[in-house]
Design a protein around this motif. Structure first.
Motif, PDB file in Angstrom:
ATOM      1  N   LEU A  12      53.998  59.280  30.294  1.00 27.60           N
ATOM      2  CA  LEU A  12      52.943  60.254  30.512  1.00 27.60           C
ATOM      3  C   LEU A  12      52.744  60.487  32.000  1.00 27.60           C
ATOM      4  O   LEU A  12      52.734  59.552  32.797  1.00 27.60           O
ATOM      5  CB  LEU A  12      51.645  59.747  29.882  1.00 27.60           C
ATOM      6  CG  LEU A  12      50.410  60.621  30.065  1.00 27.60           C
ATOM      7  CD1 LEU A  12      50.583  61.936  29.318  1.00 27.60           C
ATOM      8  CD2 LEU A  12      49.174  59.879  29.570  1.00 27.60           C
ATOM      9  N   ILE A  13      52.620  61.769  32.387  1.00 27.41           N
ATOM     10  CA  ILE A  13      52.288  62.132  33.755  1.00 27.41           C
ATOM     11  C   ILE A  13      50.836  62.575  33.778  1.00 27.41           C
ATOM     12  O   ILE A  13      50.456  63.529  33.103  1.00 27.41           O
ATOM     13  CB  ILE A  13      53.202  63.268  34.273  1.00 27.41           C
ATOM     14  CG1 ILE A  13      54.660  62.817  34.279  1.00 27.41           C
ATOM     15  CG2 ILE A  13      52.779  63.682  35.685  1.00 27.41           C
ATOM     16  CD1 ILE A  13      55.630  63.890  34.746  1.00 27.41           C
ATOM     17  N   TRP A  14      50.014  61.887  34.526  1.00 29.88           N
ATOM     18  CA  TRP A  14      48.602  62.212  34.591  1.00 29.88           C
ATOM     19  C   TRP A  14      48.389  63.487  35.391  1.00 29.88           C
ATOM     20  O   TRP A  14      49.221  63.850  36.228  1.00 29.88           O
ATOM     21  CB  TRP A  14      47.818  61.051  35.207  1.00 29.88           C
ATOM     22  CG  TRP A  14      47.831  59.818  34.362  1.00 29.88           C
ATOM     23  CD1 TRP A  14      48.600  58.708  34.548  1.00 29.88           C
ATOM     24  CD2 TRP A  14      47.063  59.586  33.178  1.00 29.88           C
ATOM     25  NE1 TRP A  14      48.354  57.780  33.560  1.00 29.88           N
ATOM     26  CE2 TRP A  14      47.418  58.298  32.699  1.00 29.88           C
ATOM     27  CE3 TRP A  14      46.114  60.325  32.471  1.00 29.88           C
ATOM     28  CZ2 TRP A  14      46.852  57.755  31.554  1.00 29.88           C
ATOM     29  CZ3 TRP A  14      45.541  59.779  31.336  1.00 29.88           C
ATOM     30  CH2 TRP A  14      45.915  58.507  30.891  1.00 29.88           C
ATOM     31  N   PRO A  15      47.288  64.194  35.140  1.00 30.26           N
ATOM     32  CA  PRO A  15      47.075  65.480  35.822  1.00 30.26           C
ATOM     33  C   PRO A  15      47.072  65.387  37.342  1.00 30.26           C
ATOM     34  O   PRO A  15      47.338  66.383  38.017  1.00 30.26           O
ATOM     35  CB  PRO A  15      45.689  65.926  35.299  1.00 30.26           C
ATOM     36  CG  PRO A  15      45.540  65.233  33.979  1.00 30.26           C
ATOM     37  CD  PRO A  15      46.229  63.923  34.146  1.00 30.26           C
ATOM     38  N   TRP A  16      46.746  64.226  37.900  1.00 30.86           N
ATOM     39  CA  TRP A  16      46.685  64.084  39.354  1.00 30.86           C
ATOM     40  C   TRP A  16      47.997  63.542  39.935  1.00 30.86           C
ATOM     41  O   TRP A  16      48.054  63.193  41.100  1.00 30.86           O
ATOM     42  CB  TRP A  16      45.533  63.160  39.737  1.00 30.86           C
ATOM     43  CG  TRP A  16      45.543  61.858  38.975  1.00 30.86           C
ATOM     44  CD1 TRP A  16      46.263  60.735  39.269  1.00 30.86           C
ATOM     45  CD2 TRP A  16      44.817  61.573  37.763  1.00 30.86           C
ATOM     46  NE1 TRP A  16      46.029  59.762  38.333  1.00 30.86           N
ATOM     47  CE2 TRP A  16      45.137  60.246  37.404  1.00 30.86           C
ATOM     48  CE3 TRP A  16      43.916  62.303  36.982  1.00 30.86           C
ATOM     49  CZ2 TRP A  16      44.594  59.650  36.261  1.00 30.86           C
ATOM     50  CZ3 TRP A  16      43.388  61.704  35.861  1.00 30.86           C
ATOM     51  CH2 TRP A  16      43.714  60.401  35.513  1.00 30.86           C
TER      52      TRP A  16
END
Length: 290
Positions: free
Chosen positions: A3-7
């Motif tokens: 998962l790539i976090w929004p930040w």
């Protein structure tokens, strides 16, 4: 698949740009939630009417933000802005879904009644078409979809965001009553689409052309409001236009036309500043070479 976090950027490192964009699109939701808890919209279930309107307005604002990325990165020469366009688009979908859930609550989850309205009221017909299109764009926003569709087909599909946003703006405009946001969103959408016409003819970074576009969008917004107020309330065009351009009325609030003008002039000033910086850098380089 991690998962790539929004930040985070694609390397999963912290990105100040993406973190700032995430905070920007999250702020309306936080503010909206605070207003609901504070009772600013009234008390449930009567508050659902105001909540439905404002959740739709914010969903449309986020859609317009997505359209504003291209002129912003072009005029301000801030190419990395393209990295946040997908996040803004997904946020628009999330706000739209929240808007739909609130509307269902307003109608007491009576799906038979909701279905009947959906196919008989113009404002809900255009909202449904816009929502379906937005869901399709959201479902195909992943890199895997680009590989599967091919870059050209994917781009053609996602160019429909212009029509999707137009339908969303029309949905707000067709809402019962007369509100400044209806004209404000319409004026900004006109500017965003007209800018693309200018850009096609090589005028997208010309400060004078952008200043004229800002003035034209301002006048469009003023006359749109005057026309709607005439049609829905019977007030004369001259009365509404006079209030729009009467400085004394600023005590009541900034008219939508003036806000659209400020929006357009911001880009015009940005273009002038970028051009001045480019000329100064070119002269400095010429002196160094000489």
């Amino acid at each position: 698949m991690r998962l790539i976090w929004p930040w985070q950027d694609r390397k999963r490192e912290f990105s100040r740009l993406k973190a700032s964009a995430f905070a920007l699109v999250l702020f309306p939701a936080i503010r909206f939630t605070y207003q609901v808890v504070a009772g600013d919209y009234g008390f449930l279930p009567m508050a659902f009417g105001n909540m439905t309107y404002w959740s739709g307005v914010w969903a449309t604002v986020i859609l317009l933000m997505a359209l504003a990325v291209t002129p912003a990165l072009t005029i301000f020469r801030w190419r990395v802005l393209v990295d946040v366009r997908r996040m803004i688009g997904v946020a628009a979908l999330a706000y739209t879904i929240a808007h739909i859930v609130i509307y269902f609550a307003l109608r007491s989850w009576n799906f038979a009644s909701i279905a009947g309205e959906t196919f008989t009221r113009l404002t809900l017909i255009v909202a449904t078409l816009s929502t379906i299109g937005l869901i399709v764009l959201g479902a195909t926003s992943l890199d895997a979809a680009i590989r599967r569709l091919g870059a050209r087909n994917w781009q053609r599909l996602h160019n429909t965001n212009y029509a999707i946003t137009a339908l969303a703006v029309l949905h707000v405009v067709l809402a019962r009553g007369t509100y400044p946001e209806q004209y404000l969103l319409s004026g900004i959408f006109l500017w965003l689409m007209a800018w693309r016409v200018l850009a096609r003819y090589g005028q997208g970074t010309d400060a004078r052309a952008l200043a004229m576009l800002a003035a034209g969008s301002c006048l469009f917004t003023a006359f749109l409001e005057a026309g709607f107020v005439l049609g829905r309330r019977g007030y004369e065009l001259s009365w509404t236009l006079g209030n729009n351009f009467n400085p004394a009325m600023l005590e009541v609030g900034i008219p939508a036309a003036w806000q659209v003008l400020a929006f357009g002039l911001l880009f015009a000033l940005g273009a002038a500043g970028s051009e001045a910086f480019r000329v100064k850098a070119a002269r400095l380089k010429a002196r160094q070479i000489g």
